[in-house]
Enzyme design. Sequence first.
Site, PDB file in Angstrom:
ATOM      1  N   ASP A 152       2.139   2.873   3.319  1.00  0.00           N
ATOM      2  CA  ASP A 152       1.204   3.985   3.127  1.00  0.00           C
ATOM      3  C   ASP A 152       1.937   5.266   2.731  1.00  0.00           C
ATOM      4  O   ASP A 152       1.423   6.364   2.871  1.00  0.00           O
ATOM      5  CB  ASP A 152       0.347   4.216   4.373  1.00  0.00           C
ATOM      6  CG  ASP A 152      -0.828   5.160   4.116  1.00  0.00           C
ATOM      7  OD1 ASP A 152      -1.313   5.210   2.978  1.00  0.00           O
ATOM      8  OD2 ASP A 152      -1.228   5.874   5.067  1.00  0.00           O
ATOM      9  N   ARG A 158     -10.720   0.364  -5.426  1.00  0.00           N
ATOM     10  CA  ARG A 158     -10.846   0.845  -4.050  1.00  0.00           C
ATOM     11  C   ARG A 158     -12.077   1.717  -3.894  1.00  0.00           C
ATOM     12  O   ARG A 158     -12.414   2.515  -4.767  1.00  0.00           O
ATOM     13  CB  ARG A 158      -9.611   1.664  -3.668  1.00  0.00           C
ATOM     14  CG  ARG A 158      -9.524   2.014  -2.184  1.00  0.00           C
ATOM     15  CD  ARG A 158      -8.421   3.016  -1.910  1.00  0.00           C
ATOM     16  NE  ARG A 158      -7.978   2.975  -0.517  1.00  0.00           N
ATOM     17  CZ  ARG A 158      -7.319   3.948   0.097  1.00  0.00           C
ATOM     18  NH1 ARG A 158      -6.995   5.051  -0.575  1.00  0.00           N
ATOM     19  NH2 ARG A 158      -6.943   3.836   1.355  1.00  0.00           N
ATOM     20  N   HIS A 190       0.839  -1.206   0.000  1.00  0.00           N
ATOM     21  CA  HIS A 190       0.000   0.000   0.000  1.00  0.00           C
ATOM     22  C   HIS A 190       0.866   1.244   0.000  1.00  0.00           C
ATOM     23  O   HIS A 190       1.528   1.552   0.994  1.00  0.00           O
ATOM     24  CB  HIS A 190      -0.919   0.019   1.225  1.00  0.00           C
ATOM     25  CG  HIS A 190      -2.010   1.032   1.140  1.00  0.00           C
ATOM     26  ND1 HIS A 190      -3.338   0.696   0.929  1.00  0.00           N
ATOM     27  CD2 HIS A 190      -1.988   2.391   1.206  1.00  0.00           C
ATOM     28  CE1 HIS A 190      -4.071   1.788   0.884  1.00  0.00           C
ATOM     29  NE2 HIS A 190      -3.262   2.841   1.062  1.00  0.00           N
TER      30      HIS A 190
END
Length: 313
Positions: free
Chosen positions: A266, A142, A49
């Site tokens: 992230d 997403r 991610h």
Amino acid sequence: MSSTTNAVTTGAVMTNAVRQPGPEPTCPPPDPHPRKPGYVPPPGACDAHFHVFGPGDVFPYAPKRPFTPYDQPKATLLALHRFLGFERGVLVQSSCHGTDHRALLDLLADTGGRYRGVALLDPETPDAEIARLDAAGVCGVRFNFLPHLGGRPSIEGMRTVMEKVAPFGWHVEIHVTGKELLDSLDLITSIRGKVVIDHIGRVDVTEGTAGFAFGALKRLLDRGSIWVKLSGVDRISRAGPPFADAVALARALARHAPQRVLWGTDWPHPNISRFMPNDGELVDLIPQIAEDTRTQQLMLVDNPTAFFGFAKA
């Protein structure tokens, strides 16, 4: 627009945010001095991610974007991954780029199958565009439920999109907070195919492992078709670095369902308002989350290989 200049030095990656004429960024850049982690990821490790922003003069941001980032382009990301020890990755399309996937496709075209992508789509997206994204290495879609990213999507619109991507075998990625997770359980369990919950479900860390949302997350993992990303400990922590309160929740999930967990940086941590993490320090938290080499191998290599469709390392 904003942009970044990057320098790779001995033992360090430095990213210096440089302002250029254009809209003022509304969220800070990442820590410009990631530390070299002591933990060495296993061969084939995947950062499951992260985002790439711009550069805006090449890949413009969406006119109606919910935030304006500093540029954090492909070259910066790839240098960071080399520095941290990740050979594979999954670029999650950011809402600041909307449904314009040119920056994502540029990364996929330049990385020889070592990277995958997760798209943002709307119900009007043509089937031919989905086929083009699939051929390039996109493998999921997403849905953001958070208010600052547009709020809860239309359930009818979600179902239309999921029907469009189903023939390609894409997974569905759900970005919710703990309360929204509880409110969306029927929706999540009705999804056919693979599902992944972002950032530990953004559960309320003050409730600990006894919280209703955390318990629901564990039950979702028990279904066998739902995974969770043990990313974003910096987002849900109340204690701050080294995020021990959030790491404890991630560790409990890794113990509970080691074959259903993924991990990601992230990077570049958009919209962080309290504790901007250092990416090298995040990597050093991996052994605290996945406590033995088998679980680390599952979380970083085997699970993402199966979930995102990578060639076996």
